[in-house]
Motif scaffolding. Sequence first.
Motif, short mmCIF file in Angstrom:
data_model
loop_
_atom_site.label_atom_id
_atom_site.label_comp_id
_atom_site.label_asym_id
_atom_site.label_seq_id
_atom_site.Cartn_x
_atom_site.Cartn_y
_atom_site.Cartn_z
N GLY A 87 10.67 6.87 13.68
CA GLY A 87 10.27 6.22 12.44
C GLY A 87 9.29 7.05 11.63
O GLY A 87 8.63 7.95 12.14
N THR A 88 9.19 6.70 10.35
CA THR A 88 8.24 7.35 9.46
C THR A 88 6.91 6.60 9.50
O THR A 88 6.88 5.42 9.88
N PRO A 89 5.81 7.24 9.12
CA PRO A 89 4.52 6.53 9.12
C PRO A 89 4.53 5.24 8.31
O PRO A 89 4.00 4.23 8.75
N ASP A 90 5.13 5.26 7.11
CA ASP A 90 5.14 4.07 6.27
C ASP A 90 5.90 2.93 6.94
O ASP A 90 5.46 1.78 6.94
N ASP A 91 7.05 3.24 7.53
CA ASP A 91 7.86 2.21 8.19
C ASP A 91 7.13 1.63 9.40
O ASP A 91 7.10 0.42 9.61
N ILE A 92 6.50 2.50 10.21
CA ILE A 92 5.81 2.04 11.41
C ILE A 92 4.61 1.17 11.06
O ILE A 92 4.40 0.10 11.65
N LEU A 93 3.82 1.59 10.07
CA LEU A 93 2.66 0.78 9.67
C LEU A 93 3.09 -0.55 9.06
O LEU A 93 2.42 -1.57 9.25
N ARG A 94 4.19 -0.54 8.33
CA ARG A 94 4.69 -1.79 7.75
C ARG A 94 5.10 -2.77 8.85
O ARG A 94 4.81 -3.98 8.77
N ARG A 95 5.75 -2.27 9.89
CA ARG A 95 6.15 -3.13 10.99
C ARG A 95 4.94 -3.64 11.76
O ARG A 95 4.88 -4.81 12.13
N LEU A 96 3.96 -2.77 11.99
CA LEU A 96 2.76 -3.20 12.69
C LEU A 96 1.99 -4.23 11.87
O LEU A 96 1.45 -5.21 12.43
N ASP A 97 1.91 -4.02 10.56
CA ASP A 97 1.15 -4.94 9.71
C ASP A 97 1.82 -6.31 9.63
O ASP A 97 1.15 -7.31 9.40
N ALA A 98 3.13 -6.36 9.79
CA ALA A 98 3.82 -7.65 9.83
C ALA A 98 3.64 -8.31 11.19
O ALA A 98 3.64 -9.54 11.31
N TRP A 99 3.50 -7.50 12.23
CA TRP A 99 3.40 -8.02 13.59
C TRP A 99 2.01 -8.56 13.92
O TRP A 99 1.87 -9.63 14.52
N MET A 100 0.98 -7.82 13.58
CA MET A 100 -0.38 -8.13 14.03
C MET A 100 -0.86 -9.54 13.66
O MET A 100 -1.38 -10.26 14.51
N PRO A 101 -0.72 -9.98 12.40
CA PRO A 101 -1.22 -11.33 12.07
C PRO A 101 -0.44 -12.44 12.79
O PRO A 101 -1.04 -13.43 13.21
N ARG A 102 0.87 -12.27 12.93
CA ARG A 102 1.69 -13.34 13.48
C ARG A 102 1.64 -13.41 15.00
O ARG A 102 1.60 -14.49 15.58
N MET A 103 1.65 -12.24 15.65
CA MET A 103 1.82 -12.22 17.10
C MET A 103 0.54 -11.84 17.86
O MET A 103 0.47 -12.08 19.06
N GLU A 104 -0.45 -11.26 17.20
CA GLU A 104 -1.69 -10.87 17.88
C GLU A 104 -2.91 -11.55 17.30
O GLU A 104 -4.02 -11.34 17.79
N SER A 105 -2.74 -12.37 16.24
CA SER A 105 -3.84 -13.08 15.58
C SER A 105 -4.90 -12.11 15.05
O SER A 105 -6.10 -12.38 15.12
N LEU A 106 -4.45 -10.97 14.52
CA LEU A 106 -5.34 -9.99 13.92
C LEU A 106 -5.03 -9.90 12.43
O LEU A 106 -3.87 -9.76 12.04
N SER A 107 -6.04 -9.96 11.60
CA SER A 107 -5.84 -9.89 10.16
C SER A 107 -6.09 -8.47 9.66
O SER A 107 -6.91 -7.73 10.22
N THR A 108 -5.38 -8.10 8.60
CA THR A 108 -5.51 -6.76 8.04
C THR A 108 -6.92 -6.53 7.51
O THR A 108 -7.47 -7.37 6.81
N ARG A 109 -7.48 -5.41 7.86
CA ARG A 109 -8.83 -5.07 7.40
C ARG A 109 -8.80 -4.01 6.29
O ARG A 109 -9.37 -4.19 5.24
N ARG A 110 -8.09 -2.90 6.56
CA ARG A 110 -8.10 -1.81 5.59
C ARG A 110 -6.98 -0.83 5.90
O ARG A 110 -6.59 -0.67 7.06
N ARG A 111 -6.45 -0.20 4.83
CA ARG A 111 -5.49 0.87 5.03
C ARG A 111 -5.88 2.04 4.14
O ARG A 111 -6.10 1.88 2.94
N ILE A 112 -5.96 3.21 4.77
CA ILE A 112 -6.23 4.45 4.05
C ILE A 112 -5.19 5.47 4.48
O ILE A 112 -5.20 5.93 5.63
N GLY A 113 -4.29 5.81 3.59
CA GLY A 113 -3.25 6.78 3.92
C GLY A 113 -2.38 6.28 5.05
O GLY A 113 -1.81 5.18 5.00
N ASP A 114 -2.28 7.07 6.11
CA ASP A 114 -1.46 6.72 7.27
C ASP A 114 -2.29 6.13 8.40
O ASP A 114 -1.94 6.24 9.57
N ARG A 115 -3.39 5.49 8.05
CA ARG A 115 -4.25 4.84 9.04
C ARG A 115 -4.57 3.42 8.57
O ARG A 115 -4.95 3.20 7.42
N GLN A 116 -4.40 2.45 9.45
CA GLN A 116 -4.62 1.05 9.10
C GLN A 116 -5.40 0.37 10.21
O GLN A 116 -5.23 0.69 11.40
#
Length: 271
Positions: A87-116
């Motif tokens: 996968g590409t960085p954008d695709d992987i981060l998009r999948r992780l960002d969709a997963w974390m709130p729903r399945m790990e109860s973690l809310s998005t804090r910040r994204r800078i480039g290819d780091r979230q």
Amino acid sequence: MADIPRTALERVLARASELQTTTPEGAESVSEERLLEIAKEVGLDLAHVRQAIAEERARLPMSETESGPMLDSLGPAALGAQRTVPGTPDDILRRLDAWMPRMESLSTRRRIGDRQSWEPRHDPFGNFLRSFGVGGRRLDLVRVDQMTASVTAVDNTRSVVRLDADIAGMRRTQRNQAVALMALLVLLWGVAAVPVMFLVSTGAGTGILAGISAFVGGAGFFVWRALRRAYRNSVDRMHLRLEQLLDELEQDRLREPLNLLQKVVGQITAR
């Protein structure tokens, strides 16, 4: 990564020394293109070199954490896991960002480039999930201070993913609990020992005082061991969860539970 033959290693060291002597004063870095040229000159596999560069870029700079005898004895204040996945960085981060709130109860804090980064939810529903989990599954990552994903492309189809969990707050909490419980034991020792002190002068209370002291000391030792074991068990579960997330990324399974969850939510909404 394959071992480097000694002859190649000698060429690398010689070339690095030459590079250092020819680098302008004050320059403390080398471009990726220049590094690849050097690797090519000494006969290293460029694919391996690119992956090594991607892995190095994925690493977070080490931040200083509070230390001390009790904290260091408890265990680490940070966890990390790293792997090369499709996968590409954008695709992987998009999948992780969709997963974390729903399945790990973690809310998005910040994204800078290819780091979230993500952090635990602080709303009442998030507290409920932290207490009971989701679908019978424990939420092992909800006690982190911050969860960070760093994704660096190796080529057009693969990326190095590094997951870092900051758990310094959890470690401090466990230390503070140990200190509070030990202080309580000392207080109880004082309450029990003061009356006995009046009998020590006669010799009758010496054995009783020694027994109380031994009991309090033993209780403090077992309390500390129990808290340290609990912390290390939590650390082991968190590290396992990081590896499981990488497993799911590697096998492209993160989308499946999300698609199922979206279908369920859609059916409930339609009703």
